[in-house]
Structure formats: structure tokens, C-alpha cells
Scaffold this motif. Structure first.
Motif, PDB file in Angstrom:
ATOM      1  N   PRO A  97       1.025   5.660  -1.576  1.00  0.00           N
ATOM      2  CA  PRO A  97       0.204   6.768  -2.079  1.00  0.00           C
ATOM      3  C   PRO A  97      -0.150   6.552  -3.555  1.00  0.00           C
ATOM      4  O   PRO A  97       0.655   6.013  -4.333  1.00  0.00           O
ATOM      5  CB  PRO A  97       1.100   7.998  -1.915  1.00  0.00           C
ATOM      6  CG  PRO A  97       2.104   7.613  -0.880  1.00  0.00           C
ATOM      7  CD  PRO A  97       2.310   6.134  -1.042  1.00  0.00           C
ATOM      8  N   ARG A  98      -1.331   6.977  -3.913  1.00  0.00           N
ATOM      9  CA  ARG A  98      -1.839   6.789  -5.277  1.00  0.00           C
ATOM     10  C   ARG A  98      -0.867   7.272  -6.360  1.00  0.00           C
ATOM     11  O   ARG A  98      -0.611   6.577  -7.341  1.00  0.00           O
ATOM     12  CB  ARG A  98      -3.175   7.524  -5.390  1.00  0.00           C
ATOM     13  CG  ARG A  98      -3.810   7.446  -6.732  1.00  0.00           C
ATOM     14  CD  ARG A  98      -5.101   8.246  -6.727  1.00  0.00           C
ATOM     15  NE  ARG A  98      -5.775   8.131  -7.990  1.00  0.00           N
ATOM     16  CZ  ARG A  98      -6.984   8.573  -8.227  1.00  0.00           C
ATOM     17  NH1 ARG A  98      -7.666   9.151  -7.269  1.00  0.00           N
ATOM     18  NH2 ARG A  98      -7.524   8.435  -9.401  1.00  0.00           N
TER      19      ARG A  98
ATOM     20  N   LYS B  96      -6.536   1.843  -6.095  1.00  0.00           N
ATOM     21  CA  LYS B  96      -5.593   2.885  -6.501  1.00  0.00           C
ATOM     22  C   LYS B  96      -4.385   3.072  -5.590  1.00  0.00           C
ATOM     23  O   LYS B  96      -3.376   3.613  -6.008  1.00  0.00           O
ATOM     24  CB  LYS B  96      -6.339   4.196  -6.675  1.00  0.00           C
ATOM     25  CG  LYS B  96      -7.330   4.106  -7.815  1.00  0.00           C
ATOM     26  CD  LYS B  96      -8.161   5.348  -7.944  1.00  0.00           C
ATOM     27  CE  LYS B  96      -9.087   5.186  -9.120  1.00  0.00           C
ATOM     28  NZ  LYS B  96     -10.432   5.553  -8.883  1.00  0.00           N
ATOM     29  N   GLU B  97      -4.477   2.651  -4.342  1.00  0.00           N
ATOM     30  CA  GLU B  97      -3.338   2.797  -3.431  1.00  0.00           C
ATOM     31  C   GLU B  97      -2.610   1.478  -3.204  1.00  0.00           C
ATOM     32  O   GLU B  97      -1.832   1.364  -2.265  1.00  0.00           O
ATOM     33  CB  GLU B  97      -3.794   3.376  -2.091  1.00  0.00           C
ATOM     34  CG  GLU B  97      -4.169   4.840  -2.160  1.00  0.00           C
ATOM     35  CD  GLU B  97      -4.379   5.451  -0.789  1.00  0.00           C
ATOM     36  OE1 GLU B  97      -4.812   4.741   0.139  1.00  0.00           O
ATOM     37  OE2 GLU B  97      -4.101   6.653  -0.648  1.00  0.00           O
TER      38      GLU B  97
ATOM     39  N   LYS C 157       0.854  -1.191   0.000  1.00  0.00           N
ATOM     40  CA  LYS C 157       0.000   0.000   0.000  1.00  0.00           C
ATOM     41  C   LYS C 157       0.887   1.238   0.000  1.00  0.00           C
ATOM     42  O   LYS C 157       1.719   1.426   0.893  1.00  0.00           O
ATOM     43  CB  LYS C 157      -0.911   0.014   1.220  1.00  0.00           C
ATOM     44  CG  LYS C 157      -1.864   1.191   1.203  1.00  0.00           C
ATOM     45  CD  LYS C 157      -2.940   1.062   2.238  1.00  0.00           C
ATOM     46  CE  LYS C 157      -3.857   2.262   2.127  1.00  0.00           C
ATOM     47  NZ  LYS C 157      -5.238   1.893   2.130  1.00  0.00           N
TER      48      LYS C 157
END
Length: 113
Positions: A56-57, A81-82, A54
Motif C-alpha cells: 500500500p502507498r 507509488k505502490e 508491491k
């Protein structure tokens, strides 16, 4: 080294760090059951023989663009997305991205229980 052995080495690398819990060796299945967590939140896991982290996008988009991985789909038909599915299979990359994920997830608010 196969993915399970590489992930086991990754677990050993993070075991004992403040706030980090490692996966238990049990038969329980399901999302996150075999994951590395910080403050109760998943930051890295092995899924389908691939490391998933995981981040940041924007960082995920950058890594996908550079060919380091792809977006993770938990079987719902749309990418998360992350979450990055790492396609590079070397120890240094796995440890580096897992550390980055630990820092990102660990800097967020702790999970409520």
C-alpha cells in the motif's frame, strides 16, 4: 549471499502456496518476467539486484521514511507509488516484506486473463 541467491531462496519460500506462481527459468526479459505472482499479479521481483515489492502507498511512504528502501522507478522517470525497492539486504527483511506484499496483492481482485 548475493541478491540472486537470496531471491532464489525467497522463491523457494513461496513456491507451492495457493495462487502463487514462481518465475520460470527462461531467457525471456521484460517487466515481471522473473517475478513472484499471486493470482496472476506481481507481488515481488528482483530488479537491478534489489528486491522490489508491491505494498500500500502509505506503507511504502513509511518504509522509505524509515530508510528501509526507496520508491521504485520502472525507467519512466517517475516513482511508482505502490512499489518499494528494498535497500536492506537480509533474509528476514526480504521474507517479511514479501509476505506483506503477497497478502496485499492477494487480497485484491484477481487479474483478468
Amino acid at each position: 549471499m548475493d541478491p540472486e541467491e537470496r531471491f532464489s531462496a525467497l522463491v523457494d519460500e513461496f513456491a507451492g502456496l495457493a495462487g502463487v506462481t514462481v518465475p520460470e527459468h527462461c531467457t525471456r526479459r521484460g517487466f515481471g518476467s522473473g517475478a513472484l505472482k499471486v493470482n496472476g499479479s506481481i507481488f515481488a521481483m528482483l530488479t537491478g539486484g534489489r528486491l522490489v515489492v508491491k505494498l500500500p502507498r502509505v506503507r511504502v511512504e513509511s518504509l522509505v521514511g524509515s530508510g528501509m528502501g526507496g520508491t521504485f522507478d520502472a525507467g519512466k522517470g517517475r516513482p511508482m507509488k505502490e512499489w518499494l525497492t528494498v535497500t536492506v539486504d537480509d533474509d528476514r527483511t526480504w521474507i517479511s516484506l514479501a509476505r506483506e506484499a503477497l497478502e496485499f496483492v492477494g487480497s485484491r481482485r484477481p487479474a483478468h486473463r
